[in-house]
Every structure is written in C-alpha cells, then in structure tokens.
Design a protein around this motif. Structure first.
Motif, PDB file in Angstrom:
ATOM      1  N   UNK A 146       6.309   5.232  -2.886  1.00 15.27           N
ATOM      2  CA  UNK A 146       6.497   6.583  -2.386  1.00 15.27           C
ATOM      3  C   UNK A 146       5.862   6.809  -0.936  1.00 15.27           C
ATOM      4  N   UNK A 147       4.666   5.830  -0.600  1.00 17.54           N
ATOM      5  CA  UNK A 147       4.458   5.807   0.904  1.00 17.54           C
ATOM      6  C   UNK A 147       5.597   4.962   1.596  1.00 17.54           C
ATOM      7  N   UNK A 148       6.012   3.812   0.986  1.00 12.06           N
ATOM      8  CA  UNK A 148       7.029   3.115   1.554  1.00 12.06           C
ATOM      9  C   UNK A 148       8.109   4.027   2.002  1.00 12.06           C
ATOM     10  N   UNK A 149       8.757   4.934   0.984  1.00 12.69           N
ATOM     11  CA  UNK A 149      10.049   5.723   1.350  1.00 12.69           C
ATOM     12  C   UNK A 149       9.562   6.711   2.279  1.00 12.69           C
ATOM     13  N   UNK A 150       8.112   7.295   2.287  1.00 16.45           N
ATOM     14  CA  UNK A 150       8.008   8.252   3.519  1.00 16.45           C
ATOM     15  C   UNK A 150       7.845   7.722   4.698  1.00 16.45           C
TER      16      UNK A 150
ATOM     17  N   UNK B 227       3.746  14.181   0.213  1.00 14.87           N
ATOM     18  CA  UNK B 227       2.743  14.144  -0.865  1.00 14.87           C
ATOM     19  C   UNK B 227       2.614  12.799  -1.700  1.00 14.87           C
ATOM     20  N   UNK B 228       1.401  12.035  -1.648  1.00 21.92           N
ATOM     21  CA  UNK B 228       1.195  10.729  -2.423  1.00 21.92           C
ATOM     22  C   UNK B 228       0.338  11.009  -3.512  1.00 21.92           C
TER      23      UNK B 228
ATOM     24  N   UNK C 140      -7.730   8.458  -4.697  1.00 22.23           N
ATOM     25  CA  UNK C 140      -8.298   9.362  -3.815  1.00 22.23           C
ATOM     26  C   UNK C 140      -7.829   8.730  -2.426  1.00 22.23           C
ATOM     27  N   UNK C 141      -7.966   7.455  -2.210  1.00 26.33           N
ATOM     28  CA  UNK C 141      -8.117   6.800  -0.677  1.00 26.33           C
ATOM     29  C   UNK C 141      -6.361   6.916  -0.446  1.00 26.33           C
ATOM     30  N   UNK C 142      -5.404   6.797  -1.546  1.00 25.78           N
ATOM     31  CA  UNK C 142      -4.112   6.803  -0.921  1.00 25.78           C
ATOM     32  C   UNK C 142      -3.739   8.152  -0.882  1.00 25.78           C
ATOM     33  N   UNK C 143      -4.240   9.161  -1.648  1.00 27.32           N
ATOM     34  CA  UNK C 143      -3.973  10.659  -1.177  1.00 27.32           C
ATOM     35  C   UNK C 143      -4.455  10.934   0.286  1.00 27.32           C
TER      36      UNK C 143
ATOM     37  N   UNK D 214      -2.529  11.910   5.744  1.00 27.19           N
ATOM     38  CA  UNK D 214      -2.411  11.697   7.299  1.00 27.19           C
ATOM     39  C   UNK D 214      -1.089  11.319   7.576  1.00 27.19           C
ATOM     40  N   UNK D 215      -0.249  10.726   6.836  1.00 24.21           N
ATOM     41  CA  UNK D 215       1.036  10.576   6.829  1.00 24.21           C
ATOM     42  C   UNK D 215       1.724  11.912   7.012  1.00 24.21           C
ATOM     43  N   UNK D 216       1.554  12.962   6.262  1.00 29.36           N
ATOM     44  CA  UNK D 216       2.132  14.205   6.420  1.00 29.36           C
ATOM     45  C   UNK D 216       1.676  14.879   7.718  1.00 29.36           C
ATOM     46  N   UNK D 217       0.446  14.496   8.055  1.00 20.21           N
ATOM     47  CA  UNK D 217       0.204  15.257   9.480  1.00 20.21           C
ATOM     48  C   UNK D 217       0.828  14.674  10.534  1.00 20.21           C
TER      49      UNK D 217
END
Length: 496
Positions: free
Chosen positions: A225-229, A243-244, A248-251, A256-259
């Motif tokens: 999901x992070x790669x796709x984002x 939204x990952x 917890x650390x990946x969320x 931060x990626x959404x920011x």
C-alpha cells in the motif's frame, strides 16, 4: 493479543463485511512475532523428536544393561553348578574338609548370582524356573553338607547336579530368547518412532510454511500500500487520501505521506492557478504586440526598407511563437481541471496541414526547408481546434528543430477506418534518454533547441491529451535521422 484478525463493520463502498487486522505497535515486533510463529511448529517437531529419541535411547540402554546382567548371572549359575559338582565329587572321594569349603564358597557365589538374576524383570515362567532351581540347589547343598556313606549314595547326589545344570542351562537359553524378543521389540519401536517423526515432519513443515506465508502477507500488505501511494504521488495523483493499515510506525509513516500528499496537492493547485493567471495576463500585451507587428508588416505607417521589413518579420514570428506558448499553457491548465470536450465536425486534414504550413512559411523560407508532402485526401469527424493544435505542435517542432537546407516529410493517409499522420523532420532527433519522458508536461530534453524564446515543454503533452481524447494514439517511430512522429486517429471519434 498482539496480532489478531477480527470482522469489521460493513463498508459503505460495497456493503460487505471486511476483515480488520490488528497489528502490533512496532514493525520490528511484527517481524519477531512472525518469526516466532513460523518457528513454533518446527520447534515443536524438534522437541518431540528429541523426546522420542531420548525415550528410545533410554529403552535401548535399559535393554542392553538388563541383557548383559541376565547373561552374566545365568552363565554364573551354570559355572557355579559345574564347580560345585566337581568339588562335591572330589570331597566324596577324598573326604577333605578343604574341598567342602570350596563347595560352600561356590554355593555362596551361586546364591549371589541367583539374587542378581532375581532382581531383573522376567516372565512368571522364568521366575518359577529360577525358584525351582534355587530350592533344589538348597536341598542338594544340605545333603552334601550332611553327607555320610550310610545315608545316601554318592551317585544319586552327583546325578542331581546334572539335573541342576540342565535347569540352569534352560534358564540361560530362556534369557537369550528373551533378549532376542526385547531386541525385536526395540527395533520395532525404533521403526515406529522413525515413522512418527517422518509424519510429524511432513505435517508440520506445511503448517510452518502456511504460517510463514500468512506473516509474509501481513508484512507485505502495508508495504504494498505504501508503494502504491508513493507511485501515485510520483505520477501526480493527489486526489486519494493515503491510509496505511499496519504496525504503529508504518501507520505514522502513512500519516506523514498523507501530509506530503496534501502539501503537494496544494502546490499543484497553486501552480495551476499561477499558470492560468499568468497566461491570461500575458495574452493582453501580446495581442498589442501582434497587432503592431502586423501593422508594420503591412506598411501601414509607411514604406519599409528591406532591413526594416526583415525586422518586422522577426517580430511577427516571435509574437506567433509566444502566442503559441501561451495558448499551450492555457490548454494545459484547462486539461488539468477538465477532461477535453470534443466539438465534432468534419475536418479536412490535408487542408488543415496546408493552412498550418502557411503560418510558418516565412520561417520555412528563411531556413530554406524543403517540405515533402505525401497527402491523400482524408476527412475525419473530430474537434477542429484540438486537431489543429496537434498538427501545429508537430509541424512547429519539425520546423524549429530541422537544420537549414534540410527537408521535412509530412504524410497524411487513411486505412482500415483510421487516419494516419506522420511528421518526419530533418533535425538531430530524440536522444534515447529523452524518449521515456517525451510526452510529459514541462519536460525539455538535453537536445532541446536553444532560441530567443525557449519552448515550454507542453506541446507534445497537449498533443497526446487531445489525441487520447479522440481515441487515437501518438508515438515516436524509430528513425536513423531526425524525429518521426505518427498520429493515428479514428475517422469518426466517439463522444464520451
């Protein structure tokens, strides 16, 4: 539970129940849990195998020890009976008390061996035979100790020793047979243990692999999901929130990626507003420049000298190029906010190409460019303004990059319900490193032509947008010299 799967509430998107995975707070903890769960079946198999092997080793050791003790005690019984018989015979002949003491010592050793054998596990038949042997030997011992020539015959007593020897030998043979039976049972137990361990291995290895695959899925899902984002951010798609669902650390990283997505989206909107406003602001003074250059070229203010006429021509061509750049900016910003809308009408491609060539006739004449026309009358149903923009971008680039005294080949044909347009210039061509990004907006490769007014890098991007809107295709064909573009358009575009 640090890791569990629970049913979530029905989703609004499809009305079905989804599975919600509760992750631990740390990605490292997830890996440790996954490693532990994957190793658990294997550790169980190893522990169970060690338990079976230890039990088998204990049984083997006990069996060997009992076999050695039973054999040793049984042989001692036979040997002591033979020694007692020999001592008794000598005592009866010589009547020497020392020989009687030797007999008594042999009797004591016989009793010790009998006790050793009696302590070992044996069948009821063996124990009964052993008790009978002890009783008869004890009675015989009493007879020998109290022997007198008047009370008993020597031959009768010696004959009883032979019977004891037969009984002791039978006990020895029975012990040997018991050892053989124990060995067979031990071998069968070892084979059964081997089969159990094999089936455990064949069962637990797939379980371990299944657990490993499940943990791999749980680990890989948030990463995918992070790669796709990140890919969407790289492609300029900022519309969908990131939204990952993971540790917890990946969320936190997903937040931060959404920011970052929100910031990039704001910057992109600011860029679009800036381009739109600047383009509109530049269009007004450019119109005055265009009108002034046209008036000078028409000699409205008076006759011009040849040098003045050349300068007026340069002003006119430069204003045309600047107008084209501004129109490209306006078209690009419009395409970013709205999908291209087609106003279909009958378009004569050959006539449209001739009109565009006429707009660049002065530059073509100054550079002494030879235009090779391969025109076949072709009519299509399309948006005239957008097809004009496509052809204008291709022809203007060809005129711009073609070296002086070179040629440009333009082909317009149709076949199989498709119109085919090819523009092949006589310039330096497109570098291999530029081909992948050739149709991206604002991209200008290393081979970009330097001029008084540089290009914006939007022409080919807009051309692709308009060709795609008609359901066509624009590609760069391989060529030994120059750039060769092919545009394929349906003879009748479908409105969406």
């Amino acid at each position: 539970m640090l890791l569990q799967i629970i049913p979530a509430s029905p989703t609004k998107r499809n009305g079905t129940h989804a599975l919600q995975i509760t992750y631990p707070k740390s990605f490292l903890k997830l890996l440790l849990i996954g490693f532990a769960l994957a190793m658990l079946p294997l550790l169980f198999a190893f522990g169970n195998a060690a338990l079976y092997l230890d039990r088998l080793a204990t049984q083997s050791s006990d069996a060997v020890t009992q076999a050695v003790q039973a054999t040793r005690a049984s042989r001692a019984l036979v040997e002591q009976i033979a020694f007692m018989e020999r001592s008794a015979r000598q005592y009866f002949v010589l009547e020497d008390e020392l020989l009687l003491e030797n007999y008594e010592k042999a009797h004591e050793k016989f009793v010790d061996s009998w006790h050793d054998l009696d302590q070992l596990p044996m069948t009821s038949k063996q124990r009964l035979a052993l008790s009978k042997l002890s009783a008869e030997e004890q009675a015989l011992f009493q007879n020998v100790a109290q022997h007198s020539t008047e009370s008993s015959s020597i031959e009768e007593i010696v004959g009883r020793f032979a019977d004891l020897t037969v009984q002791a030998q039978d006990i020895l043979d029975e012990n040997n047979r018991q050892i053989d039976r124990e060995s067979a049972i031990l071998a069968e137990t070892a084979e059964r243990t081997q089969q159990i361990m094999l089936w455990q291995t064949l069962t637990l290895i797939p379980v371990a692999l299944l657990v490993a695959l499940m943990i791999t899925f749980l680990v890989a899902q948030p990463i995918r999901r992070m790669d796709a984002a990140i890919r969407k951010l790289g492609e300029g798609d900022y519309s969908e929130p990131i939204s990952i669902d993971g540790p917890g650390d990946l969320r936190n990283l997903g937040e931060r990626l959404d920011w970052l997505r929100a910031q990039l989206n704001e910057l992109d909107q600011q860029k679009q507003r800036f381009l739109r406003n600047v383009s509109h602001e530049l269009k007004t003074p450019l119109t005055a420049i265009r009108e002034g250059s046209e008036l000078l070229s028409d000699e409205v203010g008076g006759p011009l000298t040849p040098q003045q006429r050349e300068i007026a021509g340069i002003l006119r061509e430069s204003s045309l190029r600047l107008q084209k750049m501004i129109e490209n900016l306006l078209s690009f910003t419009a395409a970013q906010f709205h999908a291209p809308q087609l106003n279909l009408e009958t378009v004569d491609l050959t006539g449209l190409a001739e009109a565009i060539l006429a707009d660049y006739s002065l530059t073509i004449s100054n550079k002494n460019i030879n235009i090779q026309r391969d025109f076949f009358p072709t009519l299509i149903q399309a948006d005239r303004e957008k097809i004009h923009s496509v052809l204008d971008n291709l022809i203007s680039n060809a005129v711009k990059y073609t070296s002086p005294s070179s040629s440009i080949r333009i082909s317009i044909t149709h076949q199989a319900h498709q119109a085919i347009i090819e523009v092949h210039d006589g310039g330096p061509g497109v570098m291999a490193s530029d081909k992948a990004k050739l149709f991206e907006p604002f991209y200008r490769g290393d081979s970009a032509h330097e001029s008084l007014v540089s290009g914006s890098g939007l022409g080919l991007s807009i051309a692709k947008e308009y060709v795609d809107a008609h359901g066509g295709e624009i590609i760069l064909l391989p060529s030994e010299r120059g750039a060769r573009f092919r545009v394929t358009l349906p003879l009748k575009a479908l409105t969406k």
